[in-house]
Structure formats: C-alpha cells, structure tokens
Design a protein around this motif. Sequence first.
Motif, mmCIF file in Angstrom:
data_model
loop_
_atom_site.group_PDB
_atom_site.id
_atom_site.type_symbol
_atom_site.label_atom_id
_atom_site.label_comp_id
_atom_site.label_asym_id
_atom_site.label_seq_id
_atom_site.Cartn_x
_atom_site.Cartn_y
_atom_site.Cartn_z
ATOM 1 N N ALA A 105 0.857 -1.196 0.000
ATOM 2 C CA ALA A 105 0.000 0.000 0.000
ATOM 3 C C ALA A 105 0.891 1.243 0.000
ATOM 4 C CB ALA A 105 -0.941 0.008 1.199
ATOM 5 N N PHE A 106 0.304 2.390 -0.352
ATOM 6 C CA PHE A 106 1.128 3.593 -0.525
ATOM 7 C C PHE A 106 1.769 4.053 0.766
ATOM 8 C CE2 PHE A 106 -0.778 7.342 1.403
ATOM 9 C CZ PHE A 106 -2.048 6.910 1.739
ATOM 10 N N LYS A 107 1.264 3.573 1.895
ATOM 11 C CA LYS A 107 1.821 4.034 3.173
ATOM 12 C C LYS A 107 3.306 3.690 3.295
ATOM 13 C CE LYS A 107 -2.549 4.491 5.500
ATOM 14 N NZ LYS A 107 -3.514 4.141 4.434
ATOM 15 N N ASP A 138 -4.090 -1.446 7.137
ATOM 16 C CA ASP A 138 -2.897 -1.098 6.370
ATOM 17 C C ASP A 138 -1.796 -0.392 7.151
ATOM 18 O OD1 ASP A 138 -4.097 -2.162 4.195
ATOM 19 O OD2 ASP A 138 -4.672 -0.252 3.293
ATOM 20 N N PRO A 245 -7.690 8.959 -3.871
ATOM 21 C CA PRO A 245 -8.637 8.246 -3.006
ATOM 22 C C PRO A 245 -8.346 8.612 -1.548
ATOM 23 C CG PRO A 245 -7.536 6.737 -4.549
ATOM 24 C CD PRO A 245 -6.794 8.031 -4.596
ATOM 25 N N THR A 246 -9.350 9.108 -0.827
ATOM 26 C CA THR A 246 -9.071 9.872 0.390
ATOM 27 C C THR A 246 -9.759 9.354 1.640
ATOM 28 O OG1 THR A 246 -8.839 11.831 -0.963
ATOM 29 C CG2 THR A 246 -9.217 12.188 1.364
ATOM 30 N N GLY A 247 -8.992 9.356 2.741
ATOM 31 C CA GLY A 247 -9.533 9.041 4.054
ATOM 32 C C GLY A 247 -9.224 10.171 5.010
ATOM 33 N N ASN A 248 -7.996 10.147 5.563
ATOM 34 C CA ASN A 248 -7.596 11.157 6.545
ATOM 35 C C ASN A 248 -7.077 12.446 5.924
ATOM 36 O OD1 ASN A 248 -7.973 10.828 9.330
ATOM 37 N ND2 ASN A 248 -6.703 8.991 9.249
ATOM 38 N N PHE A 249 -7.122 12.565 4.602
ATOM 39 C CA PHE A 249 -6.731 13.780 3.892
ATOM 40 C C PHE A 249 -5.216 13.963 3.835
ATOM 41 C CE2 PHE A 249 -6.931 18.465 2.984
ATOM 42 C CZ PHE A 249 -7.885 18.448 1.986
ATOM 43 N N GLY A 250 -4.441 12.970 4.334
ATOM 44 C CA GLY A 250 -2.985 13.119 4.337
ATOM 45 C C GLY A 250 -2.427 13.184 2.922
ATOM 46 N N ASN A 251 -2.912 12.272 2.094
ATOM 47 C CA ASN A 251 -2.411 12.191 0.735
ATOM 48 C C ASN A 251 -2.849 13.406 -0.098
ATOM 49 O OD1 ASN A 251 -0.873 10.695 -1.002
ATOM 50 N ND2 ASN A 251 -2.270 8.950 -1.069
ATOM 51 N N SER A 299 -9.959 1.607 4.072
ATOM 52 C CA SER A 299 -9.001 2.619 4.519
ATOM 53 C C SER A 299 -9.516 4.036 4.258
ATOM 54 C CB SER A 299 -7.664 2.425 3.816
ATOM 55 O OG SER A 299 -7.152 1.155 4.144
ATOM 56 N N MET A 300 -10.675 4.136 3.631
ATOM 57 C CA MET A 300 -11.289 5.449 3.402
ATOM 58 C C MET A 300 -12.558 5.608 4.237
ATOM 59 S SD MET A 300 -10.767 5.197 -0.708
ATOM 60 C CE MET A 300 -11.727 6.644 -1.159
ATOM 61 N N HIS A 379 -9.813 0.802 -3.519
ATOM 62 C CA HIS A 379 -9.510 2.211 -3.211
ATOM 63 C C HIS A 379 -9.141 2.951 -4.496
ATOM 64 C CE1 HIS A 379 -8.806 -0.134 0.432
ATOM 65 N NE2 HIS A 379 -9.144 0.945 1.116
ATOM 66 N N THR A 401 -3.430 3.409 -4.691
ATOM 67 C CA THR A 401 -2.963 3.397 -3.304
ATOM 68 C C THR A 401 -2.709 2.000 -2.752
ATOM 69 O OG1 THR A 401 -5.265 3.599 -2.595
ATOM 70 C CG2 THR A 401 -3.975 5.626 -2.686
ATOM 71 N N ALA A 402 -3.257 0.966 -3.371
ATOM 72 C CA ALA A 402 -3.002 -0.390 -2.869
ATOM 73 C C ALA A 402 -2.902 -1.382 -4.020
ATOM 74 C CB ALA A 402 -4.102 -0.835 -1.898
HETATM 75 C C1 LIG Z 1 -4.599 4.932 4.045
HETATM 76 C C2 LIG Z 1 -5.197 4.620 2.732
HETATM 77 C C3 LIG Z 1 -6.000 5.557 2.026
HETATM 78 C C4 LIG Z 1 -6.370 6.917 2.604
HETATM 79 O O1 LIG Z 1 -5.268 7.772 2.666
HETATM 80 P P1 LIG Z 1 -5.316 9.142 3.512
HETATM 81 O O2 LIG Z 1 -3.946 9.709 3.441
HETATM 82 O O3 LIG Z 1 -5.727 8.744 4.904
HETATM 83 O O4 LIG Z 1 -6.330 10.019 2.869
HETATM 84 C C5 LIG Z 1 -6.451 5.198 0.769
HETATM 85 N N1 LIG Z 1 -6.179 3.987 0.227
HETATM 86 C C6 LIG Z 1 -5.437 3.057 0.878
HETATM 87 C C7 LIG Z 1 -5.178 1.732 0.232
HETATM 88 C C8 LIG Z 1 -4.917 3.332 2.148
HETATM 89 O O5 LIG Z 1 -4.176 2.394 2.790
#
Ligand SMILES: *Cc1c(COP(=O)(O)O)cnc(C)c1O
Length: 455
Positions: A105-107, A138, A245-251, A299-300, A379, A401-402
Amino acid sequence: MRYVSTRGAAPELGFGDVLLAGLADDGGLYVPVEWPAIDTGPSDEYADVAASVLAPYVAPDLTEAELMQLCRDSYAGFRHPEVAPLVEIGDDQWLLELFHGPTLAFKDMALQLVGRMFDRLLERRDERITIVGATSGDTGSAAIEGVRGCERVQIVILYPEGRTSEVQRRQMTTVDAPNVHTLAVDGTFDDCQDLVKAMFADRRFRESQRLSAVNSINWARIIAQTAYHASAASRMGRPIDICVPTGNFGNVLAGWIARHTGAEIDRLLVATNSNDILTRFIRSRDMTTAGVVPTLSPSMDIQVSSNFERLLFEMNDRDGERTAADLAQFRSDGHLDTSPEAFDRWIRPVFDSSSVDDAETLAEIARVHRETGTLIDPHTATGTVVARRLAGNRPVVTLATAHPAKFPDAVRQATGVHPELPDELADLFDRPERITPVANDLAAVEALVAERCPI
Ligand SMILES: *Cc1c(COP(=O)(O)O)cnc(C)c1O
C-alpha cells in the motif's frame, strides 16, 4: 526550517523535535513557518527526487548527504525499478502506482523513510522510543515494516482480533524482529484506538516508555508523500490534475503542498466512498459529520479527516486561535463553519470532489480489467471513477494506493480473477504467526508493553 502549531499556542520547533513530538503541546499539528519553493532536482532516480523535494524541510537536523542516503535505503527494496511508475490506462488517464513497497500500500512510500529518520535522529540524541498504534489494517503493517531493524525503536501495534483481513493480519504477525510486537485485542478497532489514547493520556506510562506515534498526522509522512506528487508532475512534463482516493486527507494535503510549493499540478480531485464528508464540503462548503458506514474501501471509511486541520489553518490566514476555536466548535456540534471568502480563495480554484459507492467501485474494477487487462484495488477504483467523472482538458493521474492482492475478495467479486501476491509475499500463508492475545483492558495492555519493550 522552523515549525509552528496550527493552534498557535505551542513552542516553535525544528524538524527533529516535530518528528519526535507527533502532536503539538496545544493539540495542534505542526506546519512550516513559511512554505519553501521545492525543486525535484536533476536526477530521474526516485530516491534522488525525494531527497531534493524534502531537503528544505529537514535542514539542519539532517544534512543533504544523510537525507540522500536515507532516501536511497528506503526505496532500494521496492519491487519496481522506478519505485512509483506512471501507467497509462486510458485517454489522458494515468495511474501512479504507489504499492510496490513491502506491504503493498502507498503508506510504505512514507513509512519506509520515516522509520529510518527516527533511527538516525534517536541515535544522534542517544534516546529510545516505543511507538504504539492501533490499526484496522494497512497502517499497522506499513509502520512495522518501516521500523523493523531500527535499533532504537520498539513498536507495538494493537489490532482487533478477528476483524482484519487474513492478509493484513499475517503481514503483521509473521514479522520476526525483536523490536516488533503485535497485540490481538479482544475488541473492535475503536477499542484498540481507545487503548492507545489511554496509554498516551497516562502520563507516567507515557514518559517511562517514551511513547511516540506514527499516525497519519505525522509531518514526516506528509512531506515524504509530497515527493511523489511532485515527481509525477515533473515526469508528465505538463500541468496535470491528480486524483486522490481519500480518508484522513494526508495524501491530498501532500498534493496540495506540492502544488503550493511549485509543482505543476492544476486541480486536486478528491475521491471519497460513501463516507463523503469531504465531497460535501468541497462541493458545497458544508462540513458536517455523519456516521461511518463500512465499504469495500475500508481505509477510506473515515468521517473526520485529521489532516484537514493543516489546510484550515491556511484558510484562517494562519490564525491559530481561530483554528482552535473552529475545531472546538466542530467537535461539539459536528459542523465546521468556514467563510465564503476563504472557501473561494483556497478551495474552489484547487479542489473538486465526487463520491463513489460500492456498486460503482465493483463495476469500475470490472471495466478497467475488461478494457486494459489491469487489476486495480477498490480504493484505486474510487479514484479512477472520479478521475473520469471530473476530467478536464489535462491528463489526470490517479494515485493507485493499494495492490489488488491486498483486497482479493472485492477484486475476485468484480472480475472473477484472483489477484496473486507478488513473489516476495507468495509464502505469506506458510510463514509462522506470532499472536499475543490480550484483553480489552488498559492495565493488561500496559503491563505487556512494559514487559516486551525495555527502554
Ligand atoms: C490509508 C489509505 C487511504 C487513505 O489515505 P489518507 O492519506 O488517509 O487520505 C487510501 N487507500 C489506501 C489503500 C490506504 O491504505
């Protein structure tokens, strides 16, 4: 580079202190005193580009030579020689593949580097820390892979027993490193998060264990992500839109920073799933919380995007007191009020957004597979839907992202094809697991952490 808190009441710090502190003393997030102009440098190597982009943010705590070495070490283990390749999947539609790191995953793009930065700075200060975190999937494995092998870091990840996917669990429990500890909590993800918060709130425990975090508000994670936004824009060689693709807005925030500091990014397209608070905000200035619903893109599945605070601080002309008041209001009545003027200046010209439900996500995975032969994860699929829906007259780069094999059930449901794990992980299901069950009980968890993590 010096950093200030978004809530205006914490001391200014340098990069090393920001990295180790995580959250500011006043509960705010650290941002640079002023934004630098970034430069992707003369080299095409991803590690070199990342070092050039990050250099202004980490001086003087890390020298350019140190930063370069850390970036090279971080990305050397990626499965693709370009680290983050651009792949064309349609007319002016591109993917930036960010899933070639160890946990798919992109993390990994950020956490591989952040772990090494921690180790370097702790060695210089002759200090040790214990990172604790909760994961629903993730983040836990990416954080573990980022710090395994770090001499001065112990890491403890709490996950809800029976509630992660098997791939996700095994990516954590099969890591055989003396500084890595995973705890299977008899409870939900929220219980895990509450236990982590309670450990941080227990001042004696926090200080004796030297607790630290690598959650999504971590500043070093954000700037490490800025590098691939800037690198993609520079490789495309003309202005692009980026769809995230967004969850916590970090990306998204990382993309905004890349744009604000000089990368040729025109619009940022924010893809959400049915948890669409950000879409409602970007389209109509209405930021109001609603309950979280589970989706195929877990993750979103987030309702409050913690990194938005950093953009809110800019919208408030960097007034920390006002930002703190806005957020207190948001916490108490679930509604964030922003001025139409700030919205017209900071949001409308830069962002657009759309939300994608599970049925559309599955149809998109099937369509992309049918038309291009490529398997994408759920995602990424929310992103490619939005990229086409909101396309203008520029190329759109969607962040992949994954890896599809991280979410095999959805991919199989959509296409009938089972996505294979990369060779490095092909024996994941044969590796021995080390599982430590623990009750949903603060004293029990703290006792285990103290026993496992000598400081
Ligand atoms: C964490 C994650 C996201 C969301 O990223 P944010 O930086 O939290 O917006 C999207 N896709 C995948 C696969 C993730 O692991």
